[in-house]
Structure formats: C-alpha cells, structure tokens
Design a protein around this motif. Structure first.
Motif, PDB file in Angstrom:
ATOM      1  N   MET A 279      -1.904   2.140 -11.087  1.00  0.00           N
ATOM      2  CA  MET A 279      -1.137   2.710 -12.184  1.00  0.00           C
ATOM      3  C   MET A 279      -1.387   4.193 -12.399  1.00  0.00           C
ATOM      4  SD  MET A 279       1.152   1.864 -14.292  1.00  0.00           S
ATOM      5  CE  MET A 279       2.016   2.933 -15.422  1.00  0.00           C
ATOM      6  N   ARG A 280      -2.624   4.627 -12.286  1.00  0.00           N
ATOM      7  CA  ARG A 280      -2.935   6.015 -12.637  1.00  0.00           C
ATOM      8  C   ARG A 280      -2.131   6.988 -11.782  1.00  0.00           C
ATOM      9  NH1 ARG A 280      -8.790   8.747 -11.625  1.00  0.00           N
ATOM     10  NH2 ARG A 280      -8.362   7.743  -9.640  1.00  0.00           N
TER      11      ARG A 280
ATOM     12  N   PHE B 297      -7.023   1.679 -15.798  1.00  0.00           N
ATOM     13  CA  PHE B 297      -6.857   0.267 -15.433  1.00  0.00           C
ATOM     14  C   PHE B 297      -6.912  -0.617 -16.674  1.00  0.00           C
ATOM     15  CE2 PHE B 297      -8.315  -3.926 -14.320  1.00  0.00           C
ATOM     16  CZ  PHE B 297      -7.692  -4.225 -13.121  1.00  0.00           C
ATOM     17  N   GLU B 298      -7.922  -0.412 -17.497  1.00  0.00           N
ATOM     18  CA  GLU B 298      -8.091  -1.245 -18.692  1.00  0.00           C
ATOM     19  C   GLU B 298      -6.912  -1.076 -19.651  1.00  0.00           C
ATOM     20  OE1 GLU B 298     -11.184  -2.938 -20.089  1.00  0.00           O
ATOM     21  OE2 GLU B 298     -11.787  -3.164 -18.003  1.00  0.00           O
ATOM     22  N   ALA B 299      -6.497   0.157 -19.877  1.00  0.00           N
ATOM     23  CA  ALA B 299      -5.395   0.395 -20.801  1.00  0.00           C
ATOM     24  C   ALA B 299      -4.126  -0.274 -20.306  1.00  0.00           C
ATOM     25  CB  ALA B 299      -5.178   1.897 -20.971  1.00  0.00           C
ATOM     26  N   ARG B 300      -3.836  -0.151 -19.006  1.00  0.00           N
ATOM     27  CA  ARG B 300      -2.619  -0.758 -18.465  1.00  0.00           C
ATOM     28  C   ARG B 300      -2.703  -2.282 -18.494  1.00  0.00           C
ATOM     29  NH1 ARG B 300       1.218  -2.904 -17.958  1.00  0.00           N
ATOM     30  NH2 ARG B 300       3.059  -2.510 -16.661  1.00  0.00           N
TER      31      ARG B 300
ATOM     32  N   THR C  43       0.804  -1.231   0.000  1.00  0.00           N
ATOM     33  CA  THR C  43       0.000   0.000   0.000  1.00  0.00           C
ATOM     34  C   THR C  43       0.831   1.271   0.000  1.00  0.00           C
ATOM     35  OG1 THR C  43      -0.166  -0.082   2.423  1.00  0.00           O
ATOM     36  CG2 THR C  43      -1.938  -1.127   1.143  1.00  0.00           C
ATOM     37  N   LEU C  44       2.118   1.184   0.303  1.00  0.00           N
ATOM     38  CA  LEU C  44       2.987   2.355   0.254  1.00  0.00           C
ATOM     39  C   LEU C  44       4.010   2.189  -0.862  1.00  0.00           C
ATOM     40  CD1 LEU C  44       3.708   3.025   4.038  1.00  0.00           C
ATOM     41  CD2 LEU C  44       2.013   4.129   2.571  1.00  0.00           C
ATOM     42  N   GLY C  45       4.092   3.170  -1.735  1.00  0.00           N
ATOM     43  CA  GLY C  45       5.055   3.095  -2.822  1.00  0.00           C
ATOM     44  C   GLY C  45       4.447   2.589  -4.108  1.00  0.00           C
ATOM     45  N   SER C  46       5.307   2.101  -4.979  1.00  0.00           N
ATOM     46  CA  SER C  46       4.895   1.816  -6.363  1.00  0.00           C
ATOM     47  C   SER C  46       4.983   0.348  -6.741  1.00  0.00           C
ATOM     48  CB  SER C  46       5.770   2.639  -7.320  1.00  0.00           C
ATOM     49  OG  SER C  46       5.664   4.017  -7.045  1.00  0.00           O
ATOM     50  N   CYS C  47       4.787  -0.556  -5.774  1.00  0.00           N
ATOM     51  CA  CYS C  47       4.814  -1.982  -6.094  1.00  0.00           C
ATOM     52  C   CYS C  47       3.579  -2.346  -6.913  1.00  0.00           C
ATOM     53  CB  CYS C  47       4.864  -2.816  -4.828  1.00  0.00           C
ATOM     54  SG  CYS C  47       4.874  -4.599  -5.140  1.00  0.00           S
TER      55      CYS C  47
ATOM     56  N   GLN D 197      -2.302   3.551 -24.525  1.00  0.00           N
ATOM     57  CA  GLN D 197      -1.219   2.601 -24.284  1.00  0.00           C
ATOM     58  C   GLN D 197       0.110   3.107 -24.847  1.00  0.00           C
ATOM     59  OE1 GLN D 197      -1.957  -1.764 -24.675  1.00  0.00           O
ATOM     60  NE2 GLN D 197      -3.911  -1.093 -25.540  1.00  0.00           N
ATOM     61  N   ILE D 198       0.087   3.638 -26.060  1.00  0.00           N
ATOM     62  CA  ILE D 198       1.331   4.126 -26.669  1.00  0.00           C
ATOM     63  C   ILE D 198       1.975   5.183 -25.783  1.00  0.00           C
ATOM     64  CG2 ILE D 198       2.296   5.428 -28.601  1.00  0.00           C
ATOM     65  CD1 ILE D 198       0.201   4.037 -30.395  1.00  0.00           C
ATOM     66  N   ASP D 199       1.186   6.167 -25.360  1.00  0.00           N
ATOM     67  CA  ASP D 199       1.746   7.243 -24.561  1.00  0.00           C
ATOM     68  C   ASP D 199       2.174   6.747 -23.179  1.00  0.00           C
ATOM     69  OD1 ASP D 199       1.211   8.760 -26.746  1.00  0.00           O
ATOM     70  OD2 ASP D 199      -0.152  10.156 -25.759  1.00  0.00           O
ATOM     71  N   MET D 200       1.413   5.842 -22.608  1.00  0.00           N
ATOM     72  CA  MET D 200       1.779   5.304 -21.308  1.00  0.00           C
ATOM     73  C   MET D 200       3.110   4.564 -21.381  1.00  0.00           C
ATOM     74  SD  MET D 200      -0.461   2.830 -18.791  1.00  0.00           S
ATOM     75  CE  MET D 200      -1.921   3.872 -18.946  1.00  0.00           C
ATOM     76  N   ILE D 201       3.280   3.766 -22.411  1.00  0.00           N
ATOM     77  CA  ILE D 201       4.527   3.010 -22.570  1.00  0.00           C
ATOM     78  C   ILE D 201       5.703   3.955 -22.752  1.00  0.00           C
ATOM     79  CG2 ILE D 201       5.777   1.419 -24.095  1.00  0.00           C
ATOM     80  CD1 ILE D 201       3.033   0.038 -24.596  1.00  0.00           C
ATOM     81  N   LEU D 202       5.556   4.961 -23.611  1.00  0.00           N
ATOM     82  CA  LEU D 202       6.655   5.900 -23.841  1.00  0.00           C
ATOM     83  C   LEU D 202       7.021   6.659 -22.564  1.00  0.00           C
ATOM     84  CD1 LEU D 202       5.645   7.383 -27.323  1.00  0.00           C
ATOM     85  CD2 LEU D 202       7.421   5.681 -26.845  1.00  0.00           C
ATOM     86  N   LEU D 203       6.020   7.144 -21.851  1.00  0.00           N
ATOM     87  CA  LEU D 203       6.288   7.909 -20.639  1.00  0.00           C
ATOM     88  C   LEU D 203       6.889   7.039 -19.541  1.00  0.00           C
ATOM     89  CD1 LEU D 203       3.080  10.140 -20.504  1.00  0.00           C
ATOM     90  CD2 LEU D 203       5.417  10.911 -20.955  1.00  0.00           C
ATOM     91  N   GLU D 204       6.368   5.837 -19.385  1.00  0.00           N
ATOM     92  CA  GLU D 204       6.881   4.950 -18.339  1.00  0.00           C
ATOM     93  C   GLU D 204       8.294   4.467 -18.664  1.00  0.00           C
ATOM     94  OE1 GLU D 204       5.252   3.539 -15.332  1.00  0.00           O
ATOM     95  OE2 GLU D 204       4.292   5.470 -15.680  1.00  0.00           O
ATOM     96  N   ARG D 205       8.438   3.900 -19.849  1.00  0.00           N
ATOM     97  CA  ARG D 205       9.699   3.246 -20.209  1.00  0.00           C
ATOM     98  C   ARG D 205      10.842   4.262 -20.321  1.00  0.00           C
ATOM     99  NH1 ARG D 205      11.164  -1.727 -19.527  1.00  0.00           N
ATOM    100  NH2 ARG D 205       9.164  -2.463 -20.344  1.00  0.00           N
ATOM    101  N   VAL D 206      10.633   5.352 -21.022  1.00  0.00           N
ATOM    102  CA  VAL D 206      11.729   6.281 -21.293  1.00  0.00           C
ATOM    103  C   VAL D 206      11.965   7.251 -20.138  1.00  0.00           C
ATOM    104  CG1 VAL D 206      12.623   8.019 -22.893  1.00  0.00           C
ATOM    105  CG2 VAL D 206      11.259   6.105 -23.770  1.00  0.00           C
TER     106      VAL D 206
END
Length: 429
Positions: free
Chosen positions: A203-204, A237-240, A172-176, A298-307
């Motif tokens: 995720m959001r 949630f659905e997109a992730r 519940t604490l952090g990003s696990c 999904q495209i934008d989420m992947i780019l923002l998360e990964r890079v």
C-alpha cells in the motif's frame, strides 16, 4: 492519531520465510512467468505446443513438492488434479481450477500461505486475465485489532491481512492488492467466500506513487491531506489493514446488510453507493472515536485513494471504484468541501471539516433511501436515480461519462501513465 499503545509489531518476515521466497524466486516463479506470458486473457493458450505442456508439468511438480513439504497435502492433491485435467482437455481449453480454489485454507496469524492457479490479478500490470500466477505471503493482522474489535465488532470477519513476500508477475508487478476465491479461473461460480486476502504491505508505494500526485494536481498545497504519506512501512500497513477491517465490518450493518443481500449489492448503482457509504462510515468512526488507531492516517488515506487515485483507471468510465471516486468528488463539490478561488490558480481547496460533514450527509442520505424502499427493485431504481445526479449517462458500454468539472481529477493521468509498473518482487518491509 498514532499513539504508543498502537505501535505495530516488529517486521514479521523471518529468515526462514525469506529463504523459502528465495528458493521460489529462483526456480518456480520464472517458470510461472514464462507460462503466463503464453496465455490469453481467458487463460487459454493459442496453438499450444508440447513444450507448453511440459512446462506446465514441471510447474505442477515443483508446486506439488512445495505443498507436500509444508504439510499441505490437500492443496497438492487439488493442484495435481486440476493441472492434469487441463492437460487432458488441452491447453486451448479454458482452465478450471475449482479444486485448488476450494482446497486453500486460511492461514493463522503469523503463518505463510502459498497458492498457484490461473487467476485474475486485479490491477496488476498488463496483460491482466485468467493467467497462471502464484504468491507466497505471510498473514499479519494489525497489532491493535484484538483490542479494537471489542468496540468495533465484525459479525462475520473473513478478511486476512497479508505481507506479500514473493510471487509471479501478476502479484509483484503493478497494484494488485487483493486475492478472492472468485478470482480463480473456474467454470462454476463462488457461492460462499471462504477467504479474502489483502497484500497491505504494497500500500505505501501505491499510495505515494499514484494517489498523492493525483491529489497534488488538483488541490492547493496547504489543503492537501498529508497524514498518510511518509509513513514507516509497518505503520502504513497497520493503518491500511485497520481501514480494511472497519470498511468490511460496515458492510454487515444497517437495514440491508451485504451478506443477506449479495445479489442486490452487486448491482452497479447499489454497489457504488454501498462502497462510498462504508468508507464514509469508516472515516466517521476514525473522526469520532479515540479508540481507533491511526485515525488521521486512515482518514487521509481514504480521501486520497477514493477521490483521487481510483479515477485514474484506464477504464474509469466502466470501473466501479473509479465511479465511487468521481461521485464523491462531485458530492464534495456540492457540499462545499472542495472549492475553487481565482487566487488558487485553478487548484481546489479541500475543507476537511466540511468533508466530514459531507460524509455524514451522504450516510444519512443513503440510510434514508434504504429505510424508504420496500423491495429490491425499488432499491435499485432509487440507487440509480441518486447516482445519475452525479454520474451522467455515458457512451454505449460505458457506465457514465465525466463532466467538464470532473475531468479535473484526471490532470495527472498522462504523467502517471508514463511511470513503470511498481515492482514488488522482493518483500517491501
């Protein structure tokens, strides 16, 4: 693009499940948090006391009662055996909870799952280690998955999309975001992954708290990806979850599928290329097919998360995911997808079209490598050579070092480090 036919189901957490969560939050979870605070990173307790043993016994009894009340006798028996064995060995010994790990059964869609054991809650708030943790979650697969799976089949899907309802501090604490059987403290190694659980309702907040500011510190405002921010909770949630499904399915395709080459793909250099490849193929599936729901998100989420988010890790030069983001950043730079101009005041401009072209080029490059190598040693050597073109050697015990150009990715790090850990004590839905 989001369309009406892909709308997710209504919020799935029923009053009954919330009532269960309230009961656990009021009784068992505070005891788990007290006990885990006494542990060291390997799960042991330094100078354990009689009070520590008594506390663990109360935790065992209450969790056992929950399991039995919910028809989970196998998990109850396993937990009792594991706790009693640990108490007998002494809490100064490393915990061995293989029975609990193996007794967990995957919940059906719409069912809850509860688990308690010493485990590694990856990316949670420090301290992180093999500490006692628990979670109550609800399985919720994407509404669009059944229709989409026919066009994007997954030969060995073993992933579960979950709504975290409540849990101890590690969850519940952090990003696990993840829970795998290999996270559980045990003396033996997992040889067959029976479940892979993802808490996608977290995720959001993770995405908008860390990924977006990290990208804003690097990119011009007009080129910043924005389709994945400001989403309704259920849409995010659905997109992730669909990203997770597509990502995992890509691991099982091609000349060297993950399930047939597990030890090879666990090599740091090989695995880094593999992770970028499957995310690149996920982005391209979103770009090329009208059958993928929430494609732009999904495209934008992947780019923002990964890079941009992954390279913020404290241990970035040892961290696998951070390495993928730094590599991809330099790949984009080389392929004209991230360019700077004096007029942009030190910010970079992301060219979306060239980014897609760069991802196609990356997939082609890696698949060519896979076709040319003839054995595992050759694959490892070729992968290391390719990775080292973008991630130079690091200091001892570091996997790589940042170049001067790559350090731009860390502009927001000091500000992000000052933020308090995200708190998911109550269901985020």
């Amino acid at each position: 693009m989001s369309t009406g036919r892909f709308l997710p189901h209504p919020a799935p957490v029923s009053a009954e499940v919330r009532s269960q969560a309230d009961a656990l939050t009021a009784s068992l979870i505070p005891m788990v948090n007290r006990f885990r605070a006494r542990q060291q990173d390997d799960g042991t307790l330094a100078a354990p006391t009689a009070e520590d043993g008594a506390l663990l016994g109360r935790i065992r009894d209450e969790a056992e009662a929950w399991y039995r009340a919910n028809g989970l006798a196998g998990q109850a028996d396993a937990l009792v055996a594991d706790v009693d064995a640990w108490l007998a060995a002494g809490l100064g010994a490393r915990p061995h909870f293989a029975r609990s790990r193996d007794a967990l059964r995957v919940p059906a869609d719409g069912e809850v799952v509860f688990f308690l054991a010493p485990l590694q809650s990856t990316n949670s708030a420090p301290p992180v280690g093999k500490r006692l943790d628990c979670f109550l979650a609800l399985r919720k697969e994407p509404a669009a998955l059944a229709a989409m799976a026919g066009d994007f089949p997954h030969p060995k899907n073993n992933c579960q999309s979950l709504v975290l309802v409540t849990g101890s501090a590690g969850f519940t604490l952090g990003s696990c975001l993840v829970f795998f059987p290999e996270n559980v403290a045990a003396h033996d190694k997992v040889t067959d992954q029976q479940y892979a659980m993802f808490f996608y309702n977290k995720m959001r907040r993770i995405h908008e708290t860390y990924a977006l500011p990290a990208a804003e510190a690097v990119l011009t405002p007009d080129s910043l990806p924005h389709a994945s921010t400001g989403l309704a909770a259920d849409v995010c949630f659905e997109a992730r979850a669909i990203w997770g499904y597509l990502h995992d399915s890509m691991h099982y395709q091609g000349l060297w599928p993950f399930d047939e080459n597990i030890s090879l793909k666990m090599n740091w250099f090989v695995g880094l290329l593999e992770e970028i490849k499957v995310d690149a193929k996920t982005v391209l599936a979103c770009a090329d097919s009208v059958l993928v729901p929430f494609a732009d998100e999904q495209i934008d989420m992947i780019l923002l998360e990964r890079v941009f988010r992954y390279p913020q890790a404290e241990d970035a030069t040892r961290n696998f995911d951070s390495g993928t983001g730094v590599f991809l950043y330099s790949w984009f730079r080389e392929h004209g997808a991230l360019v700077g101009s004096p007029a942009d005041g030190g910010l970079l401009r992301l060219d979306r079209v060239r980014a897609l072209e760069a991802l196609r080029a990356f997939v082609t490059t890696v698949e060519k490598l896979e076709a040319e190598v003839t054995d595992e040693d050759g694959y490892r050597a070729a992968a290391k050579e390719l990775v080292r073109r973008y991630l130079p050697e690091g200091e001892p015990k570091q996997r790589y070092s940042f170049t001067a150009d790559q350090l731009v990715l860390r502009r927001a790090k000091s500000r992000l480090d000052r933020l308090p850990p995200l708190d998911f004590t109550r269901a985020q839905w």
